[in-house]
Write an enzyme that holds these catalytic residues in place. Structure first.
Site, PDB file in Angstrom:
ATOM      1  N   MET A   1      18.097 -12.571 -45.046  1.00 33.69           N
ATOM      2  CA  MET A   1      17.448 -13.212 -46.201  1.00 33.69           C
ATOM      3  C   MET A   1      17.552 -12.314 -47.416  1.00 33.69           C
ATOM      4  O   MET A   1      17.300 -11.108 -47.326  1.00 33.69           O
ATOM      5  CB  MET A   1      15.970 -13.437 -45.904  1.00 33.69           C
ATOM      6  CG  MET A   1      15.726 -14.301 -44.700  1.00 33.69           C
ATOM      7  SD  MET A   1      13.959 -14.443 -44.447  1.00 33.69           S
ATOM      8  CE  MET A   1      13.918 -15.532 -43.044  1.00 33.69           C
TER       9      MET A   1
ATOM     10  N   ASP B   1      18.602 -13.365 -38.721  1.00 35.47           N
ATOM     11  CA  ASP B   1      18.251 -14.052 -39.970  1.00 35.47           C
ATOM     12  C   ASP B   1      18.364 -13.104 -41.152  1.00 35.47           C
ATOM     13  O   ASP B   1      17.526 -12.217 -41.329  1.00 35.47           O
ATOM     14  CB  ASP B   1      16.807 -14.570 -39.883  1.00 35.47           C
ATOM     15  CG  ASP B   1      16.701 -15.821 -39.043  1.00 35.47           C
ATOM     16  OD1 ASP B   1      17.476 -16.765 -39.279  1.00 35.47           O
ATOM     17  OD2 ASP B   1      15.839 -15.856 -38.139  1.00 35.47           O
TER      18      ASP B   1
ATOM     19  N   HIS C   1      20.063 -14.419 -32.561  1.00 35.65           N
ATOM     20  CA  HIS C   1      20.054 -15.026 -33.898  1.00 35.65           C
ATOM     21  C   HIS C   1      19.536 -13.997 -34.904  1.00 35.65           C
ATOM     22  O   HIS C   1      18.444 -13.456 -34.753  1.00 35.65           O
ATOM     23  CB  HIS C   1      19.164 -16.265 -33.854  1.00 35.65           C
ATOM     24  CG  HIS C   1      19.178 -17.087 -35.093  1.00 35.65           C
ATOM     25  ND1 HIS C   1      20.184 -17.990 -35.384  1.00 35.65           N
ATOM     26  CD2 HIS C   1      18.307 -17.162 -36.132  1.00 35.65           C
ATOM     27  CE1 HIS C   1      19.921 -18.585 -36.535  1.00 35.65           C
ATOM     28  NE2 HIS C   1      18.787 -18.100 -37.017  1.00 35.65           N
TER      29      HIS C   1
ATOM     30  N   PHE D   1      10.662 -17.971 -43.460  1.00 38.90           N
ATOM     31  CA  PHE D   1       9.627 -17.309 -42.669  1.00 38.90           C
ATOM     32  C   PHE D   1       9.661 -17.813 -41.227  1.00 38.90           C
ATOM     33  O   PHE D   1       9.973 -18.984 -40.994  1.00 38.90           O
ATOM     34  CB  PHE D   1       8.230 -17.600 -43.240  1.00 38.90           C
ATOM     35  CG  PHE D   1       8.108 -17.262 -44.696  1.00 38.90           C
ATOM     36  CD1 PHE D   1       7.860 -15.951 -45.097  1.00 38.90           C
ATOM     37  CD2 PHE D   1       8.266 -18.241 -45.662  1.00 38.90           C
ATOM     38  CE1 PHE D   1       7.779 -15.632 -46.448  1.00 38.90           C
ATOM     39  CE2 PHE D   1       8.184 -17.930 -47.015  1.00 38.90           C
ATOM     40  CZ  PHE D   1       7.946 -16.625 -47.414  1.00 38.90           C
TER      41      PHE D   1
ATOM     42  N   HIS E   1      22.757 -15.804 -39.347  1.00 41.92           N
ATOM     43  CA  HIS E   1      22.332 -16.923 -40.202  1.00 41.92           C
ATOM     44  C   HIS E   1      22.063 -16.362 -41.595  1.00 41.92           C
ATOM     45  O   HIS E   1      21.065 -15.687 -41.819  1.00 41.92           O
ATOM     46  CB  HIS E   1      21.065 -17.550 -39.588  1.00 41.92           C
ATOM     47  CG  HIS E   1      20.448 -18.626 -40.407  1.00 41.92           C
ATOM     48  ND1 HIS E   1      19.177 -19.105 -40.179  1.00 41.92           N
ATOM     49  CD2 HIS E   1      20.927 -19.343 -41.462  1.00 41.92           C
ATOM     50  CE1 HIS E   1      18.899 -20.061 -41.047  1.00 41.92           C
ATOM     51  NE2 HIS E   1      19.932 -20.215 -41.836  1.00 41.92           N
TER      52      HIS E   1
ATOM     53  N   MET F   1      18.235 -27.153 -40.140  1.00 45.01           N
ATOM     54  CA  MET F   1      16.963 -26.432 -40.280  1.00 45.01           C
ATOM     55  C   MET F   1      15.814 -27.405 -40.051  1.00 45.01           C
ATOM     56  O   MET F   1      15.790 -28.507 -40.613  1.00 45.01           O
ATOM     57  CB  MET F   1      16.829 -25.836 -41.693  1.00 45.01           C
ATOM     58  CG  MET F   1      17.750 -24.675 -42.003  1.00 45.01           C
ATOM     59  SD  MET F   1      17.617 -23.272 -40.879  1.00 45.01           S
ATOM     60  CE  MET F   1      15.886 -22.788 -41.038  1.00 45.01           C
TER      61      MET F   1
ATOM     62  N   GLY G   1       7.465 -18.616 -37.671  1.00 46.19           N
ATOM     63  CA  GLY G   1       6.118 -19.070 -37.349  1.00 46.19           C
ATOM     64  C   GLY G   1       5.651 -20.337 -38.054  1.00 46.19           C
ATOM     65  O   GLY G   1       4.460 -20.626 -38.072  1.00 46.19           O
TER      66      GLY G   1
ATOM     67  N   GLY H   1      12.022 -17.962 -32.638  1.00 49.28           N
ATOM     68  CA  GLY H   1      11.605 -16.624 -33.050  1.00 49.28           C
ATOM     69  C   GLY H   1      10.252 -16.273 -32.465  1.00 49.28           C
ATOM     70  O   GLY H   1      10.148 -15.594 -31.439  1.00 49.28           O
ATOM     71  N   SER H   2       9.200 -16.795 -33.096  1.00 52.46           N
ATOM     72  CA  SER H   2       7.849 -16.435 -32.655  1.00 52.46           C
ATOM     73  C   SER H   2       7.584 -16.866 -31.212  1.00 52.46           C
ATOM     74  O   SER H   2       6.860 -16.183 -30.484  1.00 52.46           O
ATOM     75  CB  SER H   2       6.809 -17.038 -33.603  1.00 52.46           C
ATOM     76  OG  SER H   2       7.112 -18.380 -33.900  1.00 52.46           O
TER      77      SER H   2
ATOM     78  N   ASP I   1      16.796 -24.814 -35.880  1.00 57.68           N
ATOM     79  CA  ASP I   1      16.128 -23.551 -36.211  1.00 57.68           C
ATOM     80  C   ASP I   1      14.835 -23.828 -36.961  1.00 57.68           C
ATOM     81  O   ASP I   1      14.851 -24.376 -38.059  1.00 57.68           O
ATOM     82  CB  ASP I   1      17.099 -22.726 -37.077  1.00 57.68           C
ATOM     83  CG  ASP I   1      16.575 -21.348 -37.421  1.00 57.68           C
ATOM     84  OD1 ASP I   1      15.486 -20.978 -36.960  1.00 57.68           O
ATOM     85  OD2 ASP I   1      17.281 -20.643 -38.175  1.00 57.68           O
ATOM     86  N   GLY I   2      13.725 -23.418 -36.332  1.00 54.32           N
ATOM     87  CA  GLY I   2      12.446 -23.453 -37.020  1.00 54.32           C
ATOM     88  C   GLY I   2      11.384 -24.257 -36.279  1.00 54.32           C
ATOM     89  O   GLY I   2      11.560 -25.438 -36.028  1.00 54.32           O
ATOM     90  N   GLY I   3      10.319 -23.560 -35.900  1.00 57.03           N
ATOM     91  CA  GLY I   3       9.165 -24.237 -35.310  1.00 57.03           C
ATOM     92  C   GLY I   3       9.374 -24.718 -33.892  1.00 57.03           C
ATOM     93  O   GLY I   3       8.649 -25.601 -33.428  1.00 57.03           O
TER      94      GLY I   3
ATOM     95  N   SER J   1      15.471 -15.411 -32.282  1.00 57.83           N
ATOM     96  CA  SER J   1      15.625 -14.848 -33.628  1.00 57.83           C
ATOM     97  C   SER J   1      14.889 -13.526 -33.721  1.00 57.83           C
ATOM     98  O   SER J   1      13.657 -13.477 -33.563  1.00 57.83           O
ATOM     99  CB  SER J   1      15.041 -15.806 -34.671  1.00 57.83           C
ATOM    100  OG  SER J   1      14.842 -15.100 -35.882  1.00 57.83           O
TER     101      SER J   1
ATOM    102  N   MET K   1      20.843 -16.612 -45.044  1.00 57.13           N
ATOM    103  CA  MET K   1      20.040 -17.315 -46.052  1.00 57.13           C
ATOM    104  C   MET K   1      20.194 -16.518 -47.343  1.00 57.13           C
ATOM    105  O   MET K   1      19.286 -15.800 -47.782  1.00 57.13           O
ATOM    106  CB  MET K   1      18.581 -17.404 -45.575  1.00 57.13           C
ATOM    107  CG  MET K   1      18.407 -18.431 -44.479  1.00 57.13           C
ATOM    108  SD  MET K   1      16.887 -18.216 -43.559  1.00 57.13           S
ATOM    109  CE  MET K   1      17.418 -16.970 -42.392  1.00 57.13           C
TER     110      MET K   1
HETATM  111  C1  DX5 Z   1      13.532 -19.341 -40.702  1.00 54.92           C
HETATM  112  C2  DX5 Z   1      14.538 -18.612 -39.850  1.00 54.92           C
HETATM  113  C3  DX5 Z   1      14.284 -18.814 -38.420  1.00 54.92           C
HETATM  114  C4  DX5 Z   1      12.997 -18.238 -37.917  1.00 54.92           C
HETATM  115  C5  DX5 Z   1      12.537 -19.083 -36.780  1.00 54.92           C
HETATM  116  O1  DX5 Z   1      13.778 -19.095 -42.014  1.00 54.92           O
HETATM  117  O2  DX5 Z   1      15.847 -19.086 -40.141  1.00 54.92           O
HETATM  118  O3  DX5 Z   1      15.380 -18.400 -37.617  1.00 54.92           O
HETATM  119  O4  DX5 Z   1      13.106 -16.915 -37.516  1.00 54.92           O
HETATM  120  O5  DX5 Z   1      11.272 -18.663 -36.422  1.00 54.92           O
HETATM  121  P1  DX5 Z   1      10.278 -19.573 -35.589  1.00 54.92           P
HETATM  122  O6  DX5 Z   1      10.954 -19.904 -34.302  1.00 54.92           O
HETATM  123  O7  DX5 Z   1       9.082 -18.697 -35.411  1.00 54.92           O
HETATM  124  O8  DX5 Z   1       9.996 -20.802 -36.399  1.00 54.92           O
HETATM  125 ZN    ZN Z   2      17.563 -18.671 -38.647  1.00 58.00          ZN
END
Ligand code: DX5
Ligand code: ZN
Length: 220
Positions: free
Chosen positions: A36, A34, A32, A142, A65, A136, A144, A196-197, A174-176, A7, A67
């Protein structure tokens, strides 16, 4: 085959072109993106100009994606800018079936996402209209955050349905997700892993390679 979808939300935007080259060279298959809107989620990220600028720089599948509230307003525009797949949120759209059909008609793959608090059953009416289900595993908004364990069961349920009905629907999470917990969603049946992170923090190429190494334990 399992797919890694870094991401760019966690990328260094001054180095975006270089970082995209690095992840592609290291073997990431999806990018990916994101998007928002500050309404469906608290933060604002980026939109069409990023998709257009990145498009000529990569052959990776551009996985947008959204949002975004009422995503039906923008799906064709993202596809014109170069999106290969567009994922909308079930919670954000009053015309899900129609919007998924429009994404396909415009030549892209259609995805439907659900937030952690949304029951998995909300995906069921649309399974024949989507190419990818996005579960999700954090509250969107966000990068991280920490993986929410309770979401793993939803991955297992969708995976069971996909197998039972012999569907081709991909299951994205997606996420964490980090190198040291990616086995949890993979074991539950996910095959598109957003990170992402865990990709953009530190050595990007090494991180991609470490994810891909974990994937090898789950290839059929
Ligand atoms: C969250 C996003 C994710 C995010 C994932 O709202 O949809 O795609 O960038 O980031 P990490 O992998 O750091 O949780
Ligand atoms: Zn995403």
């Amino acid at each position: 085959m399992n797919i890694l979808a870094p991401s760019i939300l966690s990328a260094d935007f001054c180095e975006l072109g270089k970082q995209i080259e690095e992840i592609e060279k290291a073997g990431a298959q999806y990018l990916h993106v994101d998007v928002m809107d500050g309404i469906f989620v608290p933060s604002i990220s980026f939109g069409m100009p990023i998709v257009s600028s990145v498009r000529p720089r990569t052959k990776m599948f551009m996985d947008v994606h959204m949002m975004v509230t009422r995503p039906e307003r923008y799906v064709e525009e993202f596809i014109q800018c170069g999106a290969d797949g567009v994922t909308i949120h079930e919670e954000a759209c009053d015309c899900v079936a129609e919007t998924l059909c429009r994404i396909r008609e415009a030549g892209a793959q259609a995805g439907l996402a659900i937030n952690p608090e949304t029951p998995v059953e909300k995906l069921y009416p649309y399974l024949d209209k989507m190419d990818m289900a996005l579960i999700m595993t954090v509250h969107p908004g966000f990068g991280g955050q920490s993986y929410i364990d309770e979401c793993t069961e939803k991955i297992e349920i969708v995976n069971a349905i996909v197998h039972e009905y012999n569907l081709k629907t991909l299951i994205e999470v997606d996420g964490g997700i980090k190198v040291d917990n990616v086995c949890i969603p993979l074991d539950a049946g996910a095959n598109v892993i957003v990170a992402g992170s865990a990709v953009f923090g530190g050595n990007v190429e090494e991180n991609v390679k470490n994810f891909k190494e974990q994937f090898q334990n789950f290839e059929d």
